[in-house]
Design a protein around this motif. Structure first.
Motif, PDB file in Angstrom:
ATOM      1  N   VAL A 167     -20.570  10.463 -13.950  1.00 19.34           N
ATOM      2  CA  VAL A 167     -20.544   9.820 -12.631  1.00 19.34           C
ATOM      3  C   VAL A 167     -20.339   8.323 -12.778  1.00 19.34           C
ATOM      4  CG1 VAL A 167     -21.874   9.374 -10.533  1.00 19.34           C
ATOM      5  CG2 VAL A 167     -22.019  11.610 -11.645  1.00 19.34           C
ATOM      6  N   ASP A 168     -21.032   7.719 -13.749  1.00 20.64           N
ATOM      7  CA  ASP A 168     -20.898   6.278 -13.975  1.00 20.64           C
ATOM      8  C   ASP A 168     -19.477   5.921 -14.382  1.00 20.64           C
ATOM      9  OD1 ASP A 168     -22.163   3.583 -14.387  1.00 20.64           O
ATOM     10  OD2 ASP A 168     -21.475   3.945 -16.437  1.00 20.64           O
ATOM     11  N   ALA A 169     -18.847   6.748 -15.225  1.00 19.06           N
ATOM     12  CA  ALA A 169     -17.472   6.479 -15.664  1.00 19.06           C
ATOM     13  C   ALA A 169     -16.493   6.585 -14.504  1.00 19.06           C
ATOM     14  CB  ALA A 169     -17.080   7.451 -16.772  1.00 19.06           C
ATOM     15  N   VAL A 170     -16.700   7.550 -13.613  1.00 18.31           N
ATOM     16  CA  VAL A 170     -15.825   7.707 -12.442  1.00 18.31           C
ATOM     17  C   VAL A 170     -15.971   6.514 -11.513  1.00 18.31           C
ATOM     18  CG1 VAL A 170     -15.385   9.078 -10.373  1.00 18.31           C
ATOM     19  CG2 VAL A 170     -15.775  10.214 -12.562  1.00 18.31           C
ATOM     20  N   GLN A 171     -17.210   6.056 -11.296  1.00 25.01           N
ATOM     21  CA  GLN A 171     -17.435   4.882 -10.450  1.00 25.01           C
ATOM     22  C   GLN A 171     -16.800   3.638 -11.059  1.00 25.01           C
ATOM     23  OE1 GLN A 171     -21.710   4.825 -10.029  1.00 25.01           O
ATOM     24  NE2 GLN A 171     -21.670   6.148  -8.215  1.00 25.01           N
ATOM     25  N   THR A 172     -16.885   3.514 -12.374  1.00 24.19           N
ATOM     26  CA  THR A 172     -16.240   2.380 -13.060  1.00 24.19           C
ATOM     27  C   THR A 172     -14.727   2.433 -12.869  1.00 24.19           C
ATOM     28  OG1 THR A 172     -17.996   2.353 -14.728  1.00 24.19           O
ATOM     29  CG2 THR A 172     -15.950   1.213 -15.279  1.00 24.19           C
ATOM     30  N   ALA A 173     -14.153   3.631 -12.937  1.00 27.25           N
ATOM     31  CA  ALA A 173     -12.709   3.792 -12.723  1.00 27.25           C
ATOM     32  C   ALA A 173     -12.320   3.360 -11.315  1.00 27.25           C
ATOM     33  CB  ALA A 173     -12.305   5.248 -12.975  1.00 27.25           C
ATOM     34  N   ARG A 174     -13.143   3.702 -10.335  1.00 21.57           N
ATOM     35  CA  ARG A 174     -12.858   3.309  -8.945  1.00 21.57           C
ATOM     36  C   ARG A 174     -12.884   1.794  -8.793  1.00 21.57           C
ATOM     37  NH1 ARG A 174     -16.601   6.569  -4.864  1.00 21.57           N
ATOM     38  NH2 ARG A 174     -15.363   5.285  -3.425  1.00 21.57           N
ATOM     39  N   ARG A 175     -13.795   1.130  -9.493  1.00 18.43           N
ATOM     40  CA  ARG A 175     -13.840  -0.338  -9.440  1.00 18.43           C
ATOM     41  C   ARG A 175     -12.635  -0.948 -10.152  1.00 18.43           C
ATOM     42  NH1 ARG A 175     -19.399   0.570 -10.553  1.00 18.43           N
ATOM     43  NH2 ARG A 175     -19.064   0.047 -12.754  1.00 18.43           N
ATOM     44  N   VAL A 229      -1.552  -4.390 -15.865  1.00 18.27           N
ATOM     45  CA  VAL A 229      -1.768  -3.837 -17.205  1.00 18.27           C
ATOM     46  C   VAL A 229      -3.249  -3.538 -17.428  1.00 18.27           C
ATOM     47  CG1 VAL A 229      -1.555  -4.257 -19.688  1.00 18.27           C
ATOM     48  CG2 VAL A 229       0.252  -5.016 -18.141  1.00 18.27           C
ATOM     49  N   LEU A 230      -4.101  -4.512 -17.080  1.00 15.65           N
ATOM     50  CA  LEU A 230      -5.537  -4.299 -17.220  1.00 15.65           C
ATOM     51  C   LEU A 230      -6.008  -3.177 -16.295  1.00 15.65           C
ATOM     52  CD1 LEU A 230      -7.099  -7.878 -17.524  1.00 15.65           C
ATOM     53  CD2 LEU A 230      -6.846  -6.133 -19.298  1.00 15.65           C
ATOM     54  N   ARG A 231      -5.430  -3.120 -15.080  1.00 15.81           N
ATOM     55  CA  ARG A 231      -5.807  -2.071 -14.134  1.00 15.81           C
ATOM     56  C   ARG A 231      -5.521  -0.693 -14.722  1.00 15.81           C
ATOM     57  NH1 ARG A 231      -3.287  -3.825  -9.892  1.00 15.81           N
ATOM     58  NH2 ARG A 231      -1.366  -2.607 -10.120  1.00 15.81           N
ATOM     59  N   PHE A 232      -4.327  -0.538 -15.306  1.00 20.55           N
ATOM     60  CA  PHE A 232      -3.966   0.754 -15.901  1.00 20.55           C
ATOM     61  C   PHE A 232      -4.873   1.082 -17.087  1.00 20.55           C
ATOM     62  CE2 PHE A 232      -1.744   2.855 -19.413  1.00 20.55           C
ATOM     63  CZ  PHE A 232      -1.523   4.103 -18.843  1.00 20.55           C
ATOM     64  N   CYS A 233      -5.023   0.116 -18.003  1.00 22.07           N
ATOM     65  CA  CYS A 233      -5.789   0.367 -19.224  1.00 22.07           C
ATOM     66  C   CYS A 233      -7.242   0.707 -18.926  1.00 22.07           C
ATOM     67  CB  CYS A 233      -5.725  -0.851 -20.148  1.00 22.07           C
ATOM     68  SG  CYS A 233      -4.114  -1.122 -20.921  1.00 22.07           S
ATOM     69  N   LEU A 234      -7.891  -0.130 -18.116  1.00 25.14           N
ATOM     70  CA  LEU A 234      -9.312   0.074 -17.858  1.00 25.14           C
ATOM     71  C   LEU A 234      -9.576   1.331 -17.031  1.00 25.14           C
ATOM     72  CD1 LEU A 234     -10.405  -3.626 -17.227  1.00 25.14           C
ATOM     73  CD2 LEU A 234     -10.740  -2.233 -19.271  1.00 25.14           C
ATOM     74  N   THR A 235      -8.679   1.638 -16.096  1.00 21.56           N
ATOM     75  CA  THR A 235      -8.843   2.863 -15.310  1.00 21.56           C
ATOM     76  C   THR A 235      -8.640   4.092 -16.191  1.00 21.56           C
ATOM     77  OG1 THR A 235      -8.025   1.735 -13.324  1.00 21.56           O
ATOM     78  CG2 THR A 235      -8.067   4.135 -13.285  1.00 21.56           C
ATOM     79  N   ALA A 236      -7.622   4.059 -17.056  1.00 22.56           N
ATOM     80  CA  ALA A 236      -7.359   5.181 -17.958  1.00 22.56           C
ATOM     81  C   ALA A 236      -8.514   5.382 -18.933  1.00 22.56           C
ATOM     82  CB  ALA A 236      -6.057   4.949 -18.724  1.00 22.56           C
ATOM     83  N   ILE A 237      -9.068   4.281 -19.420  1.00 22.17           N
ATOM     84  CA  ILE A 237     -10.214   4.364 -20.347  1.00 22.17           C
ATOM     85  C   ILE A 237     -11.405   5.025 -19.658  1.00 22.17           C
ATOM     86  CG2 ILE A 237     -11.938   3.010 -21.592  1.00 22.17           C
ATOM     87  CD1 ILE A 237      -9.671   0.944 -22.113  1.00 22.17           C
ATOM     88  N   SER A 238     -11.704   4.593 -18.439  1.00 20.27           N
ATOM     89  CA  SER A 238     -12.856   5.139 -17.716  1.00 20.27           C
ATOM     90  C   SER A 238     -12.672   6.620 -17.403  1.00 20.27           C
ATOM     91  CB  SER A 238     -13.083   4.350 -16.422  1.00 20.27           C
ATOM     92  OG  SER A 238     -13.398   3.002 -16.699  1.00 20.27           O
ATOM     93  N   LEU A 239     -11.465   7.011 -16.971  1.00 16.47           N
ATOM     94  CA  LEU A 239     -11.221   8.414 -16.640  1.00 16.47           C
ATOM     95  C   LEU A 239     -11.269   9.302 -17.890  1.00 16.47           C
ATOM     96  CD1 LEU A 239      -8.371   8.090 -13.983  1.00 16.47           C
ATOM     97  CD2 LEU A 239     -10.780   8.648 -13.600  1.00 16.47           C
ATOM     98  N   SER A 240     -10.711   8.822 -18.992  1.00 11.44           N
ATOM     99  CA  SER A 240     -10.749   9.616 -20.230  1.00 11.44           C
ATOM    100  C   SER A 240     -12.184   9.743 -20.734  1.00 11.44           C
ATOM    101  CB  SER A 240      -9.859   8.985 -21.305  1.00 11.44           C
ATOM    102  OG  SER A 240     -10.285   7.680 -21.625  1.00 11.44           O
TER     103      SER A 240
END
Length: 249
Positions: free
Chosen positions: A65-73, A81-92
């Motif tokens: 749940v925490d990782a999904v919330q981080t991805a939403r932020r 580039v940072l948006r893609f990388c950090l969102t992909a990291i959180s979802l994975s």
């Protein structure tokens, strides 16, 4: 002592303490087997390492749940580039935690699961998150190098304005050649002067050996796994205890 109490009060802190102890056990166990001494101690370390691994899985039950919330932020980050990388990291990582939770449920007898299949998926998601994390580190380094080059160009332009045109052009060309030869020097200087970037690169490279070994892509031994896991855990603890060492989004 106060720093330890503060670290232990955090859920991430407790996980890192367990992780550090777990990989220290793996490394010590390897050293004991290598020298063929104290088999009883080796068995105890193996048992402790197994218990610590199970304990860490229990701590991570709410991390999805925490990782999904981080991805939403992270979706709100302006840099694409940072948006893609950090969102992909959180979802994975969210997918990794789901697989990890399923493995935990099987280990405690809550269900009959294919341990090999879910372990493989778990390692794949972990590997992907680390590769993207290293890509993000490369992007950070490139941005820092661009900033440094701009600063040097401004300094060179000021010196050019104070010299005769021909002489200034020759000097500028000479500076450009020197810069091209000093690329690696500049790279190491920038990384060395930015501890959060350096720490994150070393930590991700150490962590990368773990899924590579488990997936059979780059087989090592328990000593290498224990050392890399221990080093990355210590660096993670440093980043938790000293926020200035944590790479910002």
């Amino acid at each position: 002592m106060d720093s330890y109490v503060k670290l232990a009060s955090l859920s991430q802190g407790r996980d890192k303490i367990f992780r550090t102890t777990q990989y220290a056990c793996i490394l010590l166990n390897c050293l004991i087997h290598k020298h063929g001494s104290n088999k009883e101690l080796a068995a105890k370390l193996k048992h402790l390492e197994s218990n610590l691994s199970s304990g860490r899985k229990l701590f991570r039950l709410g991390n999805t749940v925490d990782a999904v919330q981080t991805a939403r932020r992270n979706v709100q980050i302006s840099d694409p580039v940072l948006r893609f990388c950090l969102t992909a990291i959180s979802l994975s990582r969210a997918l990794y935690y789901i697989c990890d939770n399923i493995l935990w449920s099987g280990a405690v007898g809550l269900g009959d699961i294919d341990k090999e299949k879910w372990s493989k998926r778990c390692n794949h998601y972990y590997f992907f998150s680390l590769v993207v994390s290293l890509g993000r580190d490369v992007y950070e380094v490139v941005q820092l190098m661009k900033e440094e080059v701009l600063v040097q160009k401004r300094q060179a332009s000021k010196s050019i304005n104070n010299l005769e045109n021909n002489r200034a052009q020759r000097e500028f060309d000479w500076i450009a050649r020197i810069k091209s030869k000093a690329f690696l020097v500049l790279l190491f200087q920038i990384v060395g002067n930015n501890p959060p970037v350096l720490l994150d690169i070393v930590k991700n490279l150490c962590d990368l050996t773990l899924p590579l070994d488990k997936m059979g892509i780059c087989k090592t031994n328990s000593g290498v796994v224990g050392f890399c896991g221990l080093l990355s855990s210590i660096l993670s603890i440093l980043a938790l205890m000293h926020p200035a060492l944590k790479l910002k989004a």
